[in-house]
Design a protein around this motif. Structure first.
Motif, PDB file in Angstrom:
ATOM      1  N   ALA A  95       0.914  -1.297   0.080  1.00 50.12           N
ATOM      2  CA  ALA A  95       0.085  -0.158   0.059  1.00 50.12           C
ATOM      3  C   ALA A  95       0.940   1.315   0.006  1.00 50.12           C
ATOM      4  O   ALA A  95       0.570   2.109  -0.794  1.00 50.12           O
ATOM      5  CB  ALA A  95      -0.935  -0.180   1.263  1.00 50.12           C
ATOM      6  N   LYS A  96       1.944   1.217   0.783  1.00 47.76           N
ATOM      7  CA  LYS A  96       2.967   2.312   0.717  1.00 47.76           C
ATOM      8  C   LYS A  96       3.527   2.499  -0.577  1.00 47.76           C
ATOM      9  O   LYS A  96       3.675   3.640  -1.222  1.00 47.76           O
ATOM     10  CB  LYS A  96       3.725   2.475   1.929  1.00 47.76           C
ATOM     11  N   ILE A  97       3.883   1.447  -1.196  1.00 48.69           N
ATOM     12  CA  ILE A  97       4.593   1.512  -2.433  1.00 48.69           C
ATOM     13  C   ILE A  97       3.718   2.044  -3.495  1.00 48.69           C
ATOM     14  O   ILE A  97       3.953   2.991  -4.263  1.00 48.69           O
ATOM     15  CB  ILE A  97       4.907   0.277  -2.940  1.00 48.69           C
ATOM     16  N   ALA A  98       2.397   1.538  -3.383  1.00 49.89           N
ATOM     17  CA  ALA A  98       1.506   2.179  -4.213  1.00 49.89           C
ATOM     18  C   ALA A  98       1.108   3.547  -4.097  1.00 49.89           C
ATOM     19  O   ALA A  98       1.016   4.545  -5.247  1.00 49.89           O
ATOM     20  CB  ALA A  98       0.003   1.398  -4.269  1.00 49.89           C
ATOM     21  N   ALA A  99       1.053   4.028  -2.759  1.00 46.50           N
ATOM     22  CA  ALA A  99       1.096   5.540  -2.477  1.00 46.50           C
ATOM     23  C   ALA A  99       2.115   6.391  -3.311  1.00 46.50           C
ATOM     24  O   ALA A  99       2.008   7.439  -3.807  1.00 46.50           O
ATOM     25  CB  ALA A  99       0.876   5.755  -1.229  1.00 46.50           C
ATOM     26  N   VAL A 100       3.292   5.965  -3.106  1.00 44.63           N
ATOM     27  CA  VAL A 100       4.389   6.484  -3.541  1.00 44.63           C
ATOM     28  C   VAL A 100       4.448   6.579  -5.110  1.00 44.63           C
ATOM     29  O   VAL A 100       4.670   7.604  -5.749  1.00 44.63           O
ATOM     30  CB  VAL A 100       5.839   5.915  -3.358  1.00 44.63           C
ATOM     31  N   ARG A 101       4.061   5.435  -5.752  1.00 39.96           N
ATOM     32  CA  ARG A 101       4.264   5.492  -7.075  1.00 39.96           C
ATOM     33  C   ARG A 101       2.957   6.301  -7.903  1.00 39.96           C
ATOM     34  O   ARG A 101       3.449   6.946  -8.502  1.00 39.96           O
ATOM     35  CB  ARG A 101       3.865   3.942  -7.550  1.00 39.96           C
ATOM     36  N   ASP A 135      12.025   4.565   0.706  1.00 37.67           N
ATOM     37  CA  ASP A 135      12.213   5.027   1.960  1.00 37.67           C
ATOM     38  C   ASP A 135      10.889   4.826   2.884  1.00 37.67           C
ATOM     39  O   ASP A 135      10.323   5.967   3.042  1.00 37.67           O
ATOM     40  CB  ASP A 135      12.880   6.213   2.262  1.00 37.67           C
ATOM     41  N   LEU A 136      10.159   3.890   2.853  1.00 35.35           N
ATOM     42  CA  LEU A 136       8.854   3.549   3.150  1.00 35.35           C
ATOM     43  C   LEU A 136       8.577   4.048   4.612  1.00 35.35           C
ATOM     44  O   LEU A 136       7.551   4.580   4.908  1.00 35.35           O
ATOM     45  CB  LEU A 136       8.286   1.990   3.066  1.00 35.35           C
ATOM     46  N   PRO A 137       9.499   4.044   5.424  1.00 36.35           N
ATOM     47  CA  PRO A 137       9.020   4.640   6.893  1.00 36.35           C
ATOM     48  C   PRO A 137       8.757   5.924   6.798  1.00 36.35           C
ATOM     49  O   PRO A 137       8.192   6.570   7.721  1.00 36.35           O
ATOM     50  CB  PRO A 137      10.369   4.500   7.493  1.00 36.35           C
ATOM     51  N   GLN A 138       8.975   6.617   5.786  1.00 35.38           N
ATOM     52  CA  GLN A 138       8.433   8.243   5.663  1.00 35.38           C
ATOM     53  C   GLN A 138       6.971   8.329   5.877  1.00 35.38           C
ATOM     54  O   GLN A 138       6.539   9.364   6.059  1.00 35.38           O
ATOM     55  CB  GLN A 138       9.184   8.871   4.451  1.00 35.38           C
ATOM     56  N   LEU A 139       6.276   7.219   5.116  1.00 32.60           N
ATOM     57  CA  LEU A 139       4.788   7.175   5.331  1.00 32.60           C
ATOM     58  C   LEU A 139       4.368   6.717   6.385  1.00 32.60           C
ATOM     59  O   LEU A 139       4.627   5.540   7.143  1.00 32.60           O
ATOM     60  CB  LEU A 139       4.374   6.447   4.107  1.00 32.60           C
ATOM     61  N   VAL A 140       3.370   7.605   7.114  1.00 34.38           N
ATOM     62  CA  VAL A 140       2.654   7.269   8.451  1.00 34.38           C
ATOM     63  C   VAL A 140       1.401   6.822   8.060  1.00 34.38           C
ATOM     64  O   VAL A 140       0.622   7.637   7.471  1.00 34.38           O
ATOM     65  CB  VAL A 140       2.838   8.511   9.388  1.00 34.38           C
ATOM     66  N   PRO A 141       0.834   5.612   8.794  1.00 36.72           N
ATOM     67  CA  PRO A 141      -0.597   5.316   8.456  1.00 36.72           C
ATOM     68  C   PRO A 141      -1.300   6.471   9.159  1.00 36.72           C
ATOM     69  O   PRO A 141      -1.179   6.670  10.317  1.00 36.72           O
ATOM     70  CB  PRO A 141      -0.568   3.794   9.084  1.00 36.72           C
ATOM     71  N   PHE A 142      -2.567   6.762   8.403  1.00 39.56           N
ATOM     72  CA  PHE A 142      -3.334   7.904   8.980  1.00 39.56           C
ATOM     73  C   PHE A 142      -4.871   7.277   9.038  1.00 39.56           C
ATOM     74  O   PHE A 142      -5.517   7.828  10.042  1.00 39.56           O
ATOM     75  CB  PHE A 142      -3.150   9.042   7.935  1.00 39.56           C
ATOM     76  N   ALA A 143      -5.199   6.448   8.008  1.00 40.25           N
ATOM     77  CA  ALA A 143      -6.701   6.196   8.132  1.00 40.25           C
ATOM     78  C   ALA A 143      -6.765   4.970   7.028  1.00 40.25           C
ATOM     79  O   ALA A 143      -6.068   4.711   6.500  1.00 40.25           O
ATOM     80  CB  ALA A 143      -7.538   7.390   7.806  1.00 40.25           C
ATOM     81  N   ARG A 144      -8.025   4.439   7.415  1.00 40.77           N
ATOM     82  CA  ARG A 144      -8.388   3.410   6.242  1.00 40.77           C
ATOM     83  C   ARG A 144      -9.900   3.417   6.083  1.00 40.77           C
ATOM     84  O   ARG A 144     -10.583   3.317   7.050  1.00 40.77           O
ATOM     85  CB  ARG A 144      -8.015   1.996   6.891  1.00 40.77           C
ATOM     86  N   TRP A 145     -10.361   3.860   4.834  1.00 36.92           N
ATOM     87  CA  TRP A 145     -11.660   3.834   4.581  1.00 36.92           C
ATOM     88  C   TRP A 145     -12.225   2.647   3.574  1.00 36.92           C
ATOM     89  O   TRP A 145     -11.486   2.487   2.566  1.00 36.92           O
ATOM     90  CB  TRP A 145     -11.908   5.342   4.007  1.00 36.92           C
ATOM     91  N   LYS A 146     -13.346   2.284   3.694  1.00 34.47           N
ATOM     92  CA  LYS A 146     -13.903   1.064   2.936  1.00 34.47           C
ATOM     93  C   LYS A 146     -15.431   1.268   3.125  1.00 34.47           C
ATOM     94  O   LYS A 146     -16.137   0.725   4.066  1.00 34.47           O
ATOM     95  CB  LYS A 146     -13.338  -0.417   3.457  1.00 34.47           C
TER      96      LYS A 146
END
Length: 243
Positions: free
Chosen positions: A62-68, A112-123
């Motif tokens: 999920a983090k990789i997808a967000a960066v991409r 450098d995926l630790p740069q991304l901090v989980p914030f929420a999940r919506w479904k």
């Protein structure tokens, strides 16, 4: 019944400013898009097979997808250990369908995926032609004055703007946003810096948010849980924008 929600990821990039509210990276989706056409959103999209192959640990896809997706939709580099001098070529190759892992390798870049901090999940639980199970992350903007290049055919605009200013546009009717985006903007408007947003995110659990309809005094409201850090947890169903 099978769960047909599409796994997706979104990145809220936060740019601090001295003695002013931080700015967020927002894009305006092209009106012809099937999902949230014409709406202001944070960069993001589906988690694809390549993201899962590149991931080394659970949750990294999920983090990789967000960066991409952020790089593809805006040209902004986030979540990379070494910042490239110019992202134009990277963005153009992604738009043409280049594999992200191959792209990183050829350009000598590391995630450098630790740069991304989980914030929420919506479904969303409502029956819609297209439903997403979206993980939201926050990240600090990379240093430098990076030109934003909205992806043609996907985004009509990409800009830096405060959460309060986006909400003001929505209230004035000059912009639109779907229900999860509005709730996240209200939450982000509370913070004066990336550090405040990060600390708040780390202090609250990330639980799957599936809004539900609740009737109060004969009026229907769209609701979310009260304990996940959102200052506004309900909206009249007639006012809520969904796509």
């Amino acid at each position: 019944m099978s769960d047909d929600a599409i796994p997706a990821a979104t990145l809220v990039v936060i740019r601090d400013r001295p003695r002013q509210a931080p700015e967020l990276l927002m894009v305006t989706r092209t009106r012809g898009m099937a999902f949230a056409g014409g709406a202001m959103v944070f960069p993001g999209g589906r988690i694809d097979k390549g993201d899962r192959v590149l991931a080394g640990k659970p949750g990294e896809a999920a983090k990789i997808a967000a960066v991409r997706e952020t790089l593809e939709e805006t040209g902004l580099p986030v979540g990379l250990r070494t910042t490239p001098i110019d992202t134009r070529e990277l963005q153009e190759e992604l738009v043409r369908g280049a594999g992200f892992a191959d792209l990183l390798d050829r350009h000598g870049l590391d995630l450098d995926l630790p740069q991304l901090v989980p914030f929420a999940r919506w479904k969303p639980a409502f029956h819609q032609p297209r439903r997403f199970d979206t993980r939201f992350f926050i990240a600090r903007a990379a240093d430098g004055d990076w030109p934003l290049r909205p992806q043609e055919g996907e985004c009509d605009a990409a800009e830096w703007i405060t959460a309060a200013d986006v909400l003001a546009r929505i209230a004035a009717g000059t912009a639109s946003a779907i229900f999860p985006t509005v709730r996240n903007l209200e939450r982000l408007a509370q913070f004066g810096s990336f550090e405040e947003a990060r600390d708040h995110a780390l202090a609250h659990p990330v639980e799957t948010i599936s809004p539900w309809v609740e009737e109060v005094n004969g009026e229907k409201w769209l609701r979310i849980p009260d304990h996940l850090g959102y200052p506004v947890t309900r909206e009249r169903l007639t006012d809520a924008v969904r796509a």
